[in-house]
Design a protein around this motif. Structure first.
Motif, PDB file in Angstrom:
ATOM      1  N   LEU A  46       9.698   9.658   3.560  1.00 38.05           N
ATOM      2  CA  LEU A  46      10.671   9.834   2.486  1.00 38.05           C
ATOM      3  C   LEU A  46      12.045  10.218   3.015  1.00 38.05           C
ATOM      4  N   ALA A  47      12.104  10.723   4.245  1.00 37.30           N
ATOM      5  CA  ALA A  47      13.371  11.217   4.785  1.00 37.30           C
ATOM      6  C   ALA A  47      14.380  10.103   5.005  1.00 37.30           C
ATOM      7  N   VAL A  48      13.909   8.871   5.141  1.00 34.61           N
ATOM      8  CA  VAL A  48      14.815   7.739   5.352  1.00 34.61           C
ATOM      9  C   VAL A  48      14.815   6.805   4.145  1.00 34.61           C
ATOM     10  N   GLY A  49      14.404   7.339   2.992  1.00 31.31           N
ATOM     11  CA  GLY A  49      14.405   6.542   1.779  1.00 31.31           C
ATOM     12  C   GLY A  49      13.205   5.643   1.619  1.00 31.31           C
ATOM     13  N   GLY A  50      12.159   5.863   2.433  1.00 30.71           N
ATOM     14  CA  GLY A  50      10.947   5.065   2.331  1.00 30.71           C
ATOM     15  C   GLY A  50      10.019   5.582   1.252  1.00 30.71           C
ATOM     16  N   SER A  51       8.770   5.147   1.317  1.00 27.30           N
ATOM     17  CA  SER A  51       7.774   5.511   0.311  1.00 27.30           C
ATOM     18  C   SER A  51       6.763   6.489   0.876  1.00 27.30           C
ATOM     19  N   ALA A  52       5.991   7.075  -0.021  1.00 26.90           N
ATOM     20  CA  ALA A  52       4.852   7.908   0.348  1.00 26.90           C
ATOM     21  C   ALA A  52       3.593   7.198  -0.117  1.00 26.90           C
ATOM     22  N   TYR A  53       2.626   7.038   0.792  1.00 28.00           N
ATOM     23  CA  TYR A  53       1.413   6.278   0.517  1.00 28.00           C
ATOM     24  C   TYR A  53       0.191   7.185   0.569  1.00 28.00           C
ATOM     25  N   VAL A  54      -0.846   6.775  -0.147  1.00 26.28           N
ATOM     26  CA  VAL A  54      -2.124   7.468  -0.087  1.00 26.28           C
ATOM     27  C   VAL A  54      -3.227   6.425  -0.059  1.00 26.28           C
ATOM     28  N   CYS A  55      -4.187   6.614   0.843  1.00 26.28           N
ATOM     29  CA  CYS A  55      -5.356   5.740   0.883  1.00 26.28           C
ATOM     30  C   CYS A  55      -6.596   6.539   0.519  1.00 26.28           C
ATOM     31  N   ARG A  56      -7.602   5.849   0.082  1.00 23.54           N
ATOM     32  CA  ARG A  56      -8.814   6.460  -0.460  1.00 23.54           C
ATOM     33  C   ARG A  56      -9.891   6.588   0.609  1.00 23.54           C
ATOM     34  N   GLY A  57     -10.408   7.820   0.785  1.00 18.41           N
ATOM     35  CA  GLY A  57     -11.483   8.037   1.741  1.00 18.41           C
ATOM     36  C   GLY A  57     -12.850   8.026   1.106  1.00 18.41           C
ATOM     37  N   SER A  58     -12.916   8.242  -0.209  1.00 17.25           N
ATOM     38  CA  SER A  58     -14.160   8.222  -0.970  1.00 17.25           C
ATOM     39  C   SER A  58     -13.926   7.438  -2.252  1.00 17.25           C
ATOM     40  N   ASN A  59     -15.004   7.131  -2.956  1.00 18.58           N
ATOM     41  CA  ASN A  59     -14.908   6.369  -4.196  1.00 18.58           C
ATOM     42  C   ASN A  59     -15.304   7.226  -5.388  1.00 18.58           C
ATOM     43  N   LEU A  97       4.161   7.838  -5.803  1.00 16.82           N
ATOM     44  CA  LEU A  97       3.151   7.686  -4.764  1.00 16.82           C
ATOM     45  C   LEU A  97       2.493   6.313  -4.899  1.00 16.82           C
ATOM     46  N   VAL A  98       2.221   5.669  -3.778  1.00 17.52           N
ATOM     47  CA  VAL A  98       1.663   4.321  -3.794  1.00 17.52           C
ATOM     48  C   VAL A  98       0.239   4.352  -3.255  1.00 17.52           C
ATOM     49  N   HIS A  99      -0.727   3.925  -4.073  1.00 18.59           N
ATOM     50  CA  HIS A  99      -2.107   3.770  -3.623  1.00 18.59           C
ATOM     51  C   HIS A  99      -2.238   2.441  -2.879  1.00 18.59           C
ATOM     52  N   VAL A 100      -2.885   2.473  -1.722  1.00 17.24           N
ATOM     53  CA  VAL A 100      -3.027   1.248  -0.928  1.00 17.24           C
ATOM     54  C   VAL A 100      -4.479   0.819  -0.763  1.00 17.24           C
ATOM     55  N   GLY A 101      -5.420   1.529  -1.395  1.00 15.54           N
ATOM     56  CA  GLY A 101      -6.822   1.160  -1.285  1.00 15.54           C
ATOM     57  C   GLY A 101      -7.559   2.002  -0.261  1.00 15.54           C
ATOM     58  N   ALA A 102      -8.611   1.446   0.296  1.00 16.18           N
ATOM     59  CA  ALA A 102      -9.482   2.184   1.212  1.00 16.18           C
ATOM     60  C   ALA A 102      -8.787   2.469   2.539  1.00 16.18           C
ATOM     61  N   CYS A 103      -8.948   3.697   3.038  1.00 16.37           N
ATOM     62  CA  CYS A 103      -8.347   4.076   4.322  1.00 16.37           C
ATOM     63  C   CYS A 103      -8.880   3.226   5.470  1.00 16.37           C
ATOM     64  N   SER A 104     -10.114   2.764   5.364  1.00 16.63           N
ATOM     65  CA  SER A 104     -10.717   1.988   6.450  1.00 16.63           C
ATOM     66  C   SER A 104      -9.954   0.702   6.732  1.00 16.63           C
TER      67      SER A 104
END
Length: 301
Positions: free
Chosen positions: A190-203, A230-237
């Motif tokens: 976020l410091a350079v104007g980008g995004s913050a992402y989160v991936c899922r470790g469990s279902n 916040l952007v969800h990107v799916g499974a962390c794997s």
């Protein structure tokens, strides 16, 4: 500290932040487990994180007295709603500075003094007063994103990963068994104007929910319905690499860019299921078994 009020409504209603007491230092349960009560409407959606990291001058001036005493930081701090800038700094210092250290600052306009405690020590160089490196910017983003909580309620989480020097955050005895649910990983810049992402470790299935709606959610991809932007990107794997012990993620690659992530774990008791007879804050009134239409909370009014 943050104070929270619950407003009446069907079942459990939304919670809204009350004004933060000024000049009080924050506390956490212990150095390795974090309580998270940053609300997306109070932080990310108001731009205090997305704009603040790039405009308050600290990224380039360092997280020491010299950086805090600039006109840029003073102007940023006083331009935000009362209490919110201190809340942001509580988490910035907690993420960046090691336990046992703190940062203090007196607002030259109000003469109120603040003290923010270090906890995780993710960015040693930046905490020493140097400009934040790209890796430190990424880890700060990951840490702040990991502490965002839709409902503004405290949920104890285990935070794992490597600091900017490649040193692993230590584990307490039985931490992995107590926090048995792999929530996922947070990353971005976020410091350079980008995004913050989160991936899922469990279902989670449709009956399940958590107070950690910004992290562990049934949503698979796209801008978070619960906690934009916040952007969800799916499974962390699909995007992240585990360390040799299979405990935490060491890097995540998304959109052609590789980031330094942080991994979070939850207690199994913090996952709620519609149908257990208890209406939870994360569930909504209805007649069915889905957490958004849950008979535990009674029918809609």
């Amino acid at each position: 500290m943050l104070l929270w009020a619950v407003f009446p409504g069907c079942g459990h209603s939304e919670v809204e932040p009350l004004e933060q007491e000024r000049g009080l230092s924050s506390t956490v349960d212990n150095p390795l487990r974090s309580t998270n009560s940053m609300t997306p409407n109070g932080l990310i959606m108001n731009g205090l994180i997305m704009n603040g990291l790039s405009t308050n001058g600290l990224i380039m001036n360092g997280l020491m007295t010299s950086g805090l005493n600039t006109a840029t930081f003073k102007d940023w701090f006083n331009a935000n709603p009362e209490g919110y800038s201190s809340m942001v700094m509580k988490y910035v210092v907690g993420c960046a500075v090691q336990s046992g250290q703190s940062r203090t600052w007196t607002n030259p306009l109000t003469h109120v003094s603040y003290s923010w405690n270090g906890v995780l020590g993710l960015t040693p160089d930046w905490a020493s007063g140097l400009p934040a490196t790209e890796r430190e910017q990424q880890l700060l983003t990951a840490c702040l994103a990991a502490h965002v909580n839709k409902y503004g309620l405290h949920v104890l989480v285990s935070v794992q990963g490597l600091n900017a020097k490649g040193v692993a955050l230590p584990l307490e005895t039985n931490e992995l068994t107590t926090f048995s649910v792999l929530e996922g990983a947070f990353f971005g810049n976020l410091a350079v104007g980008g995004s913050a992402y989160v991936c899922r470790g469990s279902n989670l299935d449709g009956t399940e929910s958590s107070l950690r709606a910004c992290g562990l959610a049934s949503q698979d991809n796209g801008v978070s319905v619960e906690c934009p932007p916040l952007v969800h990107v799916g499974a962390c794997s699909r995007y992240c690499v585990l360390d040799s012990t299979k405990t935490y993620f060491t890097q995540c690659t998304y959109g052609g860019k590789t980031y330094a992530p942080l991994t979070t774990r939850l207690r199994a008791t913090d996952i709620y299921r519609c149908g257990d007879g208890v209406c939870q804050v994360s569930e909504k009134c209805g007649t069915g078994s889905h957490y958004n239409n849950c008979s535990d909370c009674g029918s809609s009014r």
